[in-house]
Enzyme design. Sequence first.
Site, mmCIF file in Angstrom:
data_model
loop_
_atom_site.group_PDB
_atom_site.id
_atom_site.type_symbol
_atom_site.label_atom_id
_atom_site.label_comp_id
_atom_site.label_asym_id
_atom_site.label_seq_id
_atom_site.Cartn_x
_atom_site.Cartn_y
_atom_site.Cartn_z
ATOM 1 N N PHE A 1 0.827 -1.207 0.000
ATOM 2 C CA PHE A 1 0.000 0.000 0.000
ATOM 3 C C PHE A 1 0.863 1.260 0.000
ATOM 4 C CE2 PHE A 1 -2.717 2.944 2.726
ATOM 5 C CZ PHE A 1 -3.489 3.378 1.656
ATOM 6 N N VAL B 1 1.779 5.478 -14.067
ATOM 7 C CA VAL B 1 2.244 6.708 -14.705
ATOM 8 C C VAL B 1 3.486 6.395 -15.519
ATOM 9 C CG1 VAL B 1 1.325 8.227 -12.918
ATOM 10 C CG2 VAL B 1 3.626 7.334 -12.690
ATOM 11 N N ILE C 1 13.404 -10.428 1.800
ATOM 12 C CA ILE C 1 14.019 -9.606 2.836
ATOM 13 C C ILE C 1 14.327 -10.541 4.002
ATOM 14 C CG2 ILE C 1 13.765 -7.625 4.380
ATOM 15 C CD1 ILE C 1 13.854 -6.863 1.444
ATOM 16 N N ARG D 1 7.356 -7.552 7.522
ATOM 17 C CA ARG D 1 6.288 -8.481 7.932
ATOM 18 C C ARG D 1 5.305 -7.639 8.718
ATOM 19 N NH1 ARG D 1 4.397 -12.459 11.878
ATOM 20 N NH2 ARG D 1 3.726 -14.320 10.714
ATOM 21 N N TYR E 1 5.225 -7.068 16.701
ATOM 22 C CA TYR E 1 5.509 -6.242 15.522
ATOM 23 C C TYR E 1 6.252 -4.974 15.940
ATOM 24 C CZ TYR E 1 4.603 -3.057 11.603
ATOM 25 O OH TYR E 1 4.733 -2.140 10.590
#
Length: 320
Positions: A8, A38, A51, A73, A142
């Site tokens: 996102f 674009v 990664i 993650r 996290y």
Amino acid sequence: MLTGATGFVGGAVLTQLMQQPDLAIRTLGRRITVKLSVNTSANVTHFIGEIDSATDYSAALCDIDVIIHCAARAHIMYDEVADPLAEYRRVNVEGTLNLARQGVAAGIKRFVYLSSIKVNGESTSVGSPFYESDSLPAKDFYGQSKAEAERQLIELSKETGLEVVIIRPTLVYGPGVKANFAALMNLVSKGIPLPFGCVTQNKRSLVSIANLVDLIITCIDHPKAANQVFLVSDDHDVSTSEMVREMAKALDKSTWQLPIPIWCYKLVGKLFNKSEVVDRLTGSLQVDISHTKEILGWKPPQTLQEGFKQTSASFSSSKN
């Protein structure tokens, strides 16, 4: 180099970077699914890679000046892996440091790291926002992994002279947003009475994808951004009730909010094991972005109302 370009935030960063035709861009990720919305002739090359602590990035890093590291993650509310912290560390800590160290060896000058406000914590008291200088223990795995990555990047900077820029966003919304924000917008779009009439005293800081991307791009070469931590928001905090009203305005819907007491939310949260969701709806999470504005001479280019209008337009078109 940009990691996380299929995500996102990373996808929005790529779209903006591609509007600079003199800029050579490389993306790094598990797959190539980037929609080049674009100037498809822009100088973008793609490298496939995980990664993690083992991947060799040398080919992708050749002649790169700056890494923007958006891949991670992501936070998973109900994680089912056997050892969630180990999984977060594998990508968010070990993978990040492997990329940064190889970047130093390849001669990169700056590493822009997209962290998370979860490094500061899950909630604040109204009028007592988080600051970039706060030193608080992260509350979940996290946030803990992001905090560990930040600390190790700072140590790497001290050892090598690499310029590290850390950005901690609050809740990010914008066209194409998913999860709780999209679910709430979907409810508001139905024009039905919603039970948020009493949720007026909390305050939450949000950041539109446009404002976050603008800050990230500002940090690519701003001389004062080096070795700084920046919090980012729209600089307009809202209660849950106000957020619903702004959504309704953007969607051109009427809004009728039922005055359900806060204790009812908490009771339902406990009964259905949804206390974390309830805390997000009724609690506060504010950030102070004075440091970001003062150091960079930056201010959010998009208002919250403009961000909601842009998000609602995208939401409405996806329903047609």
